[in-house]
Structure formats: structure tokens, C-alpha cells
Design a protein around this motif. Structure first.
Motif, PDB file in Angstrom:
ATOM      1  N   SER A 111      -9.594  -7.970 -13.244  1.00 40.52           N
ATOM      2  CA  SER A 111      -8.245  -7.431 -13.440  1.00 40.52           C
ATOM      3  C   SER A 111      -7.250  -8.059 -12.472  1.00 40.52           C
ATOM      4  CB  SER A 111      -8.236  -5.917 -13.236  1.00 40.52           C
ATOM      5  OG  SER A 111      -8.979  -5.276 -14.226  1.00 40.52           O
ATOM      6  N   LYS A 112      -7.705  -8.301 -11.262  1.00 41.17           N
ATOM      7  CA  LYS A 112      -6.829  -8.911 -10.259  1.00 41.17           C
ATOM      8  C   LYS A 112      -6.496 -10.339 -10.640  1.00 41.17           C
ATOM      9  CE  LYS A 112      -6.502 -10.463  -5.581  1.00 41.17           C
ATOM     10  NZ  LYS A 112      -7.214 -11.562  -5.007  1.00 41.17           N
ATOM     11  N   ASN A 113      -7.486 -11.047 -11.171  1.00 40.53           N
ATOM     12  CA  ASN A 113      -7.316 -12.427 -11.590  1.00 40.53           C
ATOM     13  C   ASN A 113      -6.783 -13.253 -10.429  1.00 40.53           C
ATOM     14  OD1 ASN A 113      -7.393 -14.611 -13.298  1.00 40.53           O
ATOM     15  ND2 ASN A 113      -5.766 -13.903 -14.632  1.00 40.53           N
ATOM     16  N   ALA A 114      -5.689 -13.974 -10.603  1.00 36.86           N
ATOM     17  CA  ALA A 114      -5.134 -14.814  -9.538  1.00 36.86           C
ATOM     18  C   ALA A 114      -3.810 -14.240  -9.037  1.00 36.86           C
ATOM     19  CB  ALA A 114      -4.951 -16.242 -10.022  1.00 36.86           C
ATOM     20  N   LYS A 115      -3.726 -12.920  -9.017  1.00 35.74           N
ATOM     21  CA  LYS A 115      -2.494 -12.281  -8.553  1.00 35.74           C
ATOM     22  C   LYS A 115      -2.381 -12.368  -7.033  1.00 35.74           C
ATOM     23  CE  LYS A 115      -1.963  -9.021 -12.354  1.00 35.74           C
ATOM     24  NZ  LYS A 115      -2.969  -9.612 -13.217  1.00 35.74           N
ATOM     25  N   HIS A 116      -1.163 -12.425  -6.563  1.00 38.99           N
ATOM     26  CA  HIS A 116      -0.885 -12.427  -5.123  1.00 38.99           C
ATOM     27  C   HIS A 116      -1.273 -11.059  -4.565  1.00 38.99           C
ATOM     28  CE1 HIS A 116       1.389 -12.527  -1.390  1.00 38.99           C
ATOM     29  NE2 HIS A 116       1.405 -13.850  -1.529  1.00 38.99           N
ATOM     30  N   PRO A 117      -1.770 -10.995  -3.329  1.00 39.15           N
ATOM     31  CA  PRO A 117      -2.162  -9.704  -2.737  1.00 39.15           C
ATOM     32  C   PRO A 117      -1.060  -8.648  -2.776  1.00 39.15           C
ATOM     33  CG  PRO A 117      -2.954 -11.490  -1.373  1.00 39.15           C
ATOM     34  CD  PRO A 117      -2.094 -12.110  -2.446  1.00 39.15           C
ATOM     35  N   HIS A 118       0.204  -9.051  -2.705  1.00 41.76           N
ATOM     36  CA  HIS A 118       1.303  -8.082  -2.765  1.00 41.76           C
ATOM     37  C   HIS A 118       1.416  -7.427  -4.138  1.00 41.76           C
ATOM     38  CE1 HIS A 118       2.565  -9.074   1.207  1.00 41.76           C
ATOM     39  NE2 HIS A 118       2.841 -10.333   0.896  1.00 41.76           N
ATOM     40  N   ASP A 119       0.871  -8.070  -5.163  1.00 42.10           N
ATOM     41  CA  ASP A 119       0.924  -7.534  -6.521  1.00 42.10           C
ATOM     42  C   ASP A 119      -0.290  -6.681  -6.856  1.00 42.10           C
ATOM     43  OD1 ASP A 119       3.302  -8.897  -6.918  1.00 42.10           O
ATOM     44  OD2 ASP A 119       2.275 -10.682  -7.687  1.00 42.10           O
ATOM     45  N   LEU A 120      -1.186  -6.511  -5.912  1.00 45.05           N
ATOM     46  CA  LEU A 120      -2.437  -5.801  -6.159  1.00 45.05           C
ATOM     47  C   LEU A 120      -2.228  -4.340  -6.511  1.00 45.05           C
ATOM     48  CD1 LEU A 120      -5.490  -5.809  -6.226  1.00 45.05           C
ATOM     49  CD2 LEU A 120      -5.477  -5.383  -3.780  1.00 45.05           C
TER      50      LEU A 120
END
Length: 78
Positions: free
Chosen positions: A62-71
Motif C-alpha cells: 500500500s505504501k508503494n514508493a510514497k514519501h514518508p510524509h505521505d504515509l
């Protein structure tokens, strides 16, 4: 780097959702243990111990390649 070492250090807890990671499930099970890169490699993260954490397969996917701030939006979207 041994993924099991990272998962053991996390106490078999997903560091994305906080849930327990079961030890004996098929590796393709959504609850299976994986290692997530806190800062994704695709966004310039490195494959080093300090950038890795335990995660359920489904949380990691679900996290995929999202930036940590978008978690936060990933976890709240469950």
C-alpha cells in the motif's frame, strides 16, 4: 543485510500500522513479514539498515514508493 534481523529488531510488529506480524504464514500472505524502505529507493533512499523497517506485505504494498510524509494517508485509508 538479513531481513529477519530487521523484523526481529521490530519485535515482529509492522512499523507502518503497528499490528503484529504472524511468524508462520505463507510469504505471499498479506500479513507476511517484509522489509520496507522508509525512504523508498525510487525517491533516493538507500538500501542500508537505518532505512529499513518491518512491515506486513499489504502495508508495504500500500505504501508503494510514497514519501514518508505521505504515509499517514496510506495508513488512515485502510
Amino acid at each position: 543485510m538479513d531481513p529477519l534481523e530487521i523484523i526481529e529488531a521490530a519485535g515482529w510488529r509492522c512499523e507502518l500500522c503497528g499490528g503484529e506480524i504472524p511468524r508462520f504464514v505463507d510469504r505471499f500472505d498479506p500479513q507476511a513479514a517484509t522489509v520496507d524502505h522508509h525512504m523508498p529507493l525510487a525517491l533516493g533512499g538507500h538500501h542500508v539498515y537505518s532505512n529499513m523497517r518491518a512491515a506486513h506485505r499489504r502495508c508495504n504494498s500500500s505504501k508503494n514508493a510514497k514519501h514518508p510524509h505521505d504515509l499517514r494517508s496510506v495508513i488512515e485509508g485502510r
